[in-house]
Write a protein that holds these residues in place. Structure first.
Motif, PDB file in Angstrom:
ATOM      1  N   VAL A 138       0.860  -1.193   0.000  1.00 45.41           N
ATOM      2  CA  VAL A 138       0.000   0.000   0.000  1.00 45.41           C
ATOM      3  C   VAL A 138       0.893   1.238   0.000  1.00 45.41           C
ATOM      4  O   VAL A 138       1.467   1.604   1.007  1.00 45.41           O
ATOM      5  N   SER A 139       0.999   1.871  -1.180  1.00 43.09           N
ATOM      6  CA  SER A 139       1.852   3.056  -1.285  1.00 43.09           C
ATOM      7  C   SER A 139       1.113   4.133  -2.054  1.00 43.09           C
ATOM      8  O   SER A 139      -0.091   4.010  -2.328  1.00 43.09           O
ATOM      9  N   GLY A 140       1.851   5.193  -2.426  1.00 40.49           N
ATOM     10  CA  GLY A 140       1.232   6.261  -3.197  1.00 40.49           C
ATOM     11  C   GLY A 140       0.941   5.830  -4.627  1.00 40.49           C
ATOM     12  O   GLY A 140       0.081   6.386  -5.301  1.00 40.49           O
ATOM     13  N   GLY A 141       1.657   4.823  -5.099  1.00 42.19           N
ATOM     14  CA  GLY A 141       1.490   4.391  -6.486  1.00 42.19           C
ATOM     15  C   GLY A 141       0.836   3.023  -6.639  1.00 42.19           C
ATOM     16  O   GLY A 141       0.350   2.690  -7.728  1.00 42.19           O
ATOM     17  N   HIS A 142       0.828   2.224  -5.577  1.00 43.97           N
ATOM     18  CA  HIS A 142       0.372   0.843  -5.712  1.00 43.97           C
ATOM     19  C   HIS A 142      -0.514   0.390  -4.556  1.00 43.97           C
ATOM     20  O   HIS A 142      -0.292   0.801  -3.417  1.00 43.97           O
ATOM     21  N   GLY A 166      -2.507   5.287  -0.931  1.00 43.09           N
ATOM     22  CA  GLY A 166      -1.731   6.472  -0.545  1.00 43.09           C
ATOM     23  C   GLY A 166      -2.181   7.696  -1.343  1.00 43.09           C
ATOM     24  O   GLY A 166      -2.261   8.811  -0.818  1.00 43.09           O
ATOM     25  N   GLU A 167      -2.507   7.463  -2.615  1.00 39.92           N
ATOM     26  CA  GLU A 167      -3.001   8.532  -3.484  1.00 39.92           C
ATOM     27  C   GLU A 167      -4.321   9.072  -2.928  1.00 39.92           C
ATOM     28  O   GLU A 167      -4.564  10.285  -2.918  1.00 39.92           O
ATOM     29  N   ALA A 168      -5.196   8.168  -2.468  1.00 41.69           N
ATOM     30  CA  ALA A 168      -6.478   8.592  -1.899  1.00 41.69           C
ATOM     31  C   ALA A 168      -6.236   9.414  -0.629  1.00 41.69           C
ATOM     32  O   ALA A 168      -6.905  10.431  -0.400  1.00 41.69           O
ATOM     33  N   PHE A 169      -5.274   9.016   0.192  1.00 42.87           N
ATOM     34  CA  PHE A 169      -4.913   9.814   1.379  1.00 42.87           C
ATOM     35  C   PHE A 169      -4.422  11.188   0.939  1.00 42.87           C
ATOM     36  O   PHE A 169      -4.806  12.216   1.509  1.00 42.87           O
ATOM     37  N   ASP A 170      -3.534  11.222  -0.072  1.00 48.62           N
ATOM     38  CA  ASP A 170      -2.951  12.492  -0.518  1.00 48.62           C
ATOM     39  C   ASP A 170      -4.018  13.427  -1.097  1.00 48.62           C
ATOM     40  O   ASP A 170      -4.029  14.624  -0.820  1.00 48.62           O
ATOM     41  N   LYS A 171      -4.947  12.858  -1.905  1.00 50.70           N
ATOM     42  CA  LYS A 171      -5.989  13.696  -2.516  1.00 50.70           C
ATOM     43  C   LYS A 171      -6.971  14.188  -1.457  1.00 50.70           C
ATOM     44  O   LYS A 171      -7.458  15.323  -1.524  1.00 50.70           O
ATOM     45  N   PRO A 181       3.286  15.240   2.379  1.00 48.24           N
ATOM     46  CA  PRO A 181       2.452  14.111   1.971  1.00 48.24           C
ATOM     47  C   PRO A 181       1.189  13.995   2.827  1.00 48.24           C
ATOM     48  O   PRO A 181       1.215  14.261   4.032  1.00 48.24           O
ATOM     49  N   GLY A 182       0.112  13.596   2.161  1.00 47.80           N
ATOM     50  CA  GLY A 182      -1.201  13.671   2.786  1.00 47.80           C
ATOM     51  C   GLY A 182      -1.449  12.645   3.878  1.00 47.80           C
ATOM     52  O   GLY A 182      -2.184  12.923   4.832  1.00 47.80           O
ATOM     53  N   GLY A 183      -0.866  11.449   3.742  1.00 47.58           N
ATOM     54  CA  GLY A 183      -1.156  10.379   4.703  1.00 47.58           C
ATOM     55  C   GLY A 183      -0.885  10.784   6.145  1.00 47.58           C
ATOM     56  O   GLY A 183      -1.788  10.741   6.992  1.00 47.58           O
ATOM     57  N   PRO A 184       0.343  11.215   6.439  1.00 45.77           N
ATOM     58  CA  PRO A 184       0.629  11.620   7.816  1.00 45.77           C
ATOM     59  C   PRO A 184      -0.242  12.794   8.268  1.00 45.77           C
ATOM     60  O   PRO A 184      -0.653  12.855   9.425  1.00 45.77           O
ATOM     61  N   ALA A 185      -0.561  13.733   7.343  1.00 45.40           N
ATOM     62  CA  ALA A 185      -1.394  14.895   7.701  1.00 45.40           C
ATOM     63  C   ALA A 185      -2.808  14.446   8.062  1.00 45.40           C
ATOM     64  O   ALA A 185      -3.389  14.905   9.051  1.00 45.40           O
ATOM     65  N   GLY A 279       4.403   2.942   1.902  1.00 46.46           N
ATOM     66  CA  GLY A 279       4.329   4.064   2.828  1.00 46.46           C
ATOM     67  C   GLY A 279       3.108   4.067   3.734  1.00 46.46           C
ATOM     68  O   GLY A 279       3.173   4.500   4.885  1.00 46.46           O
ATOM     69  N   VAL A 280       1.948   3.583   3.225  1.00 48.99           N
ATOM     70  CA  VAL A 280       0.714   3.641   4.020  1.00 48.99           C
ATOM     71  C   VAL A 280       0.746   2.636   5.178  1.00 48.99           C
ATOM     72  O   VAL A 280      -0.055   2.723   6.109  1.00 48.99           O
ATOM     73  N   ALA A 281       1.706   1.700   5.137  1.00 49.27           N
ATOM     74  CA  ALA A 281       1.858   0.752   6.254  1.00 49.27           C
ATOM     75  C   ALA A 281       2.163   1.488   7.553  1.00 49.27           C
ATOM     76  O   ALA A 281       2.015   0.933   8.636  1.00 49.27           O
ATOM     77  N   ALA A 282       2.574   2.757   7.458  1.00 48.02           N
ATOM     78  CA  ALA A 282       2.851   3.552   8.664  1.00 48.02           C
ATOM     79  C   ALA A 282       1.569   3.952   9.384  1.00 48.02           C
ATOM     80  O   ALA A 282       1.611   4.371  10.538  1.00 48.02           O
ATOM     81  N   ASN A 283       0.421   3.829   8.725  1.00 46.37           N
ATOM     82  CA  ASN A 283      -0.836   4.311   9.310  1.00 46.37           C
ATOM     83  C   ASN A 283      -1.296   3.448  10.490  1.00 46.37           C
ATOM     84  O   ASN A 283      -1.538   2.251  10.344  1.00 46.37           O
ATOM     85  N   THR A 310       8.875   2.690   2.873  1.00 45.68           N
ATOM     86  CA  THR A 310       8.745   3.694   1.819  1.00 45.68           C
ATOM     87  C   THR A 310       9.855   3.441   0.788  1.00 45.68           C
ATOM     88  O   THR A 310      10.745   2.622   1.016  1.00 45.68           O
ATOM     89  N   ASP A 311       9.800   4.172  -0.328  1.00 46.24           N
ATOM     90  CA  ASP A 311      10.745   3.881  -1.416  1.00 46.24           C
ATOM     91  C   ASP A 311      12.189   4.128  -0.994  1.00 46.24           C
ATOM     92  O   ASP A 311      12.504   5.131  -0.368  1.00 46.24           O
ATOM     93  N   ASN A 312      13.043   3.195  -1.346  1.00 54.87           N
ATOM     94  CA  ASN A 312      14.464   3.259  -0.967  1.00 54.87           C
ATOM     95  C   ASN A 312      15.236   2.369  -1.937  1.00 54.87           C
ATOM     96  O   ASN A 312      14.644   1.610  -2.707  1.00 54.87           O
TER      97      ASN A 312
HETATM   98  O1  KG4 Z   1       5.886   3.882  -0.476  1.00 56.08           O
HETATM   99  P1  KG4 Z   1       5.842   5.362  -0.530  1.00 56.08           P
HETATM  100  O2  KG4 Z   1       6.857   6.129   0.253  1.00 56.08           O
HETATM  101  O3  KG4 Z   1       6.034   5.906  -1.962  1.00 56.08           O
HETATM  102  C1  KG4 Z   1       5.369   5.473  -3.079  1.00 56.08           C
HETATM  103  O4  KG4 Z   1       4.211   5.836  -3.243  1.00 56.08           O
HETATM  104  O5  KG4 Z   1       5.994   4.767  -3.886  1.00 56.08           O
HETATM  105  O6  KG4 Z   1       4.392   5.788  -0.079  1.00 56.08           O
HETATM  106  C2  KG4 Z   1       4.021   7.134   0.046  1.00 56.08           C
HETATM  107  C3  KG4 Z   1       2.543   7.182   0.388  1.00 56.08           C
HETATM  108  C4  KG4 Z   1       1.982   8.587   0.289  1.00 56.08           C
HETATM  109  O7  KG4 Z   1       0.783   8.535  -0.438  1.00 56.08           O
HETATM  110  C5  KG4 Z   1       1.754   8.971   1.748  1.00 56.08           C
HETATM  111  O8  KG4 Z   1       0.702   9.886   1.917  1.00 56.08           O
HETATM  112  C6  KG4 Z   1       1.440   7.616   2.377  1.00 56.08           C
HETATM  113  O9  KG4 Z   1       2.337   6.733   1.744  1.00 56.08           O
HETATM  114  N1  KG4 Z   1       1.637   7.613   3.819  1.00 56.08           N
HETATM  115  C7  KG4 Z   1       0.638   7.441   4.713  1.00 56.08           C
HETATM  116  C8  KG4 Z   1       1.223   7.584   6.000  1.00 56.08           C
HETATM  117  N2  KG4 Z   1       2.557   7.828   5.838  1.00 56.08           N
HETATM  118  C9  KG4 Z   1       2.787   7.848   4.488  1.00 56.08           C
HETATM  119  N3  KG4 Z   1      -0.658   7.184   4.543  1.00 56.08           N
HETATM  120  C10 KG4 Z   1      -1.416   7.059   5.648  1.00 56.08           C
HETATM  121  N4  KG4 Z   1      -0.955   7.201   6.909  1.00 56.08           N
HETATM  122  C11 KG4 Z   1       0.358   7.466   7.138  1.00 56.08           C
HETATM  123  N5  KG4 Z   1       0.811   7.618   8.376  1.00 56.08           N
END
Ligand code: KG4
Ligand code: ZN
Length: 359
Positions: A138-142, A166-171, A181-185, A279-283, A310-312
């Motif tokens: 679960v990331s911003g792209g996948h 992650g995109e849905a969180f950001d939007k 980035p929207g997820g943490p916010a 990245g969304v795994a941080a939620n 997150t990406d690395n």
């Molecule tokens: O894996 P990642 O670093 O990058 C790629 O998308 O490839 O994921 C970033 C995504 C972003 O959409 C960001 O808003 C989300 O992960 N994210 C979160 C949290 N931390 C990062 N979404 C929800 N809750 C969070 N705490």
């Protein structure tokens, strides 16, 4: 065996050096990541051309920094591993061309890595976990559910038909006036919110296949926000909390279904493993929901540390090392691929485009 990894598929420029022992244990010697938030902030999202240019400008320096931190020379490396897809084509070309030039000039093996495979195998590096296991990316792209059978052998169980989570969180953050980035916010604001104030949809709930859809959820938030405008801080917090709960419950429902499909292949309860990456795994709310589900379904839950979720490039170097250990390398003619499914046999969740399956 030492492998240099390079990652430029989206908006992080990254290089890392990872060591893999003969018994298959991994160790990170250097892991340098430069995020590009500043470059994209004023546009409210990642602009592909700006991302590609930023990769060009800083990748050489980041590779040097990784080599310096690891205290190794090019002659010590066994290979250079690079993300060749899926992702933004401009950025992929920058990373791949750099890796090819290094491989040619230094006489190193080249390993073209699928970015999703890199996420999928990270737990081997961080926790020493070996396939088979069930994986949620679960990331911003996948947003994908994968059965990881072995290195190089994946079955895709579910994917999103529209936005990634992650995109849905950001939007959602953007439309509520929160930062990126929207997820943490969204998560920060949701801590003060009352989720029960808004009844938001639970997209795809109860569907027979573990696919995802988040566009409707985001639209529902927009409609509630528009009918309330101007929004108080309390309104924003309540909307964020309701969004998070709806997202977590939907994902848990889809994962429950994927577990039911994977159970037979993954062995008896207690011996099954479930991994969350991206990245969304941080939620926190999502993790709690999935931890409860995993416990009730007899799965051990594994989440790599946040910096490796997150990406690395450490994950890219590690996936490259795993492939190299099996003798799998690539020629200098290997192409960059904007789309590159891990499971080529998966039936598309939503139609075909000119370049193949859209989802
Ligand atoms: O894996 P990642 O670093 O990058 C790629 O998308 O490839 O994921 C970033 C995504 C972003 O959409 C960001 O808003 C989300 O992960 N994210 C979160 C949290 N931390 C990062 N979404 C929800 N809750 C969070 N705490
Ligand atoms: Zn990623």
């Amino acid at each position: 065996m030492l492998v240099l990894g390079i990652e430029t598929s989206c908006d992080e420029t990254a290089a890392a050096v990872v060591a893999r022992s003969q018994s298959g244990h991994g160790r990170i010697r250097a892991n340098i990541v430069r995020a590009q938030w500043e470059e994209h902030r004023r546009y409210g999202g990642v602009v592909p051309e700006i991302a590609a240019r930023a990769h060009v400008e800083c990748l050489d320096g980041i590779v040097s920094e990784a080599m310096r931190t690891a205290d190794v020379g090019f002659g010590d490396l066994a290979a250079v591993a690079v993300t060749a897809g899926p992702g933004l084509i401009g950025g992929l070309l920058v990373g791949l061309t750099t890796a090819k030039a290094l491989a040619m000039a230094q006489g190193l093996a080249l390993v073209a890595v699928n970015h999703l495979e890199a996420h999928a195998l990270t737990v081997g590096l961080t926790q020493g976990l070996r396939p088979p296991y069930l994986l949620l990316i679960v990331s911003g792209g996948h947003t994908q559910l994968l059965l990881v059978r072995d290195v190089g052998r994946y079955r895709r169980l579910g994917t999103t038909v529209d936005d990634a989570l992650g995109e849905a969180f950001d939007k959602t953050a953007k439309l509520l006036g929160l930062g990126q980035p929207g997820g943490p916010a969204v998560e920060r604001s949701a801590r003060h919110g009352h989720p029960e104030r808004f009844a938001l949809p639970r997209p795809m709930l109860g569907r027979a296949e573990p696919h995802f859809s988040f566009a409707g959820l985001k639209t529902a938030v927009r409609q509630r926000a528009q009918s309330l405008a101007p929004l108080s801080a309390e309104d924003v917090a309540d909307l964020c909390a309701a969004f998070e709960v709806a997202a977590a419950q939907t994902v848990a429902d889809r994962v429950r279904l994927a577990m039911a499909t994977a159970n037979d292949e993954l062995g008896a309860p207690g011996r099954r493993h479930f991994v969350i990456a991206g990245g969304v795994a941080a939620n926190g709310r999502l993790r709690t929901a999935l931890a409860e589900l995993a416990a009730s379904a007899g799965y051990a839950l594994h989440v790599p540390p946040p910096a490796l979720c997150t990406d690395n490039a450490a994950m890219v170097a590690w996936a490259g090392a795993e492939r190299l250990a099996r003798g799998w390398t690539d020629g200098l003619d290997v192409p960059a691929r904007a789309r590159w499914p891990l499971d080529p046999d998966a039936t598309p969740a939503l139609g075909f485009g000119r370049l193949g399956a859209k989802a």
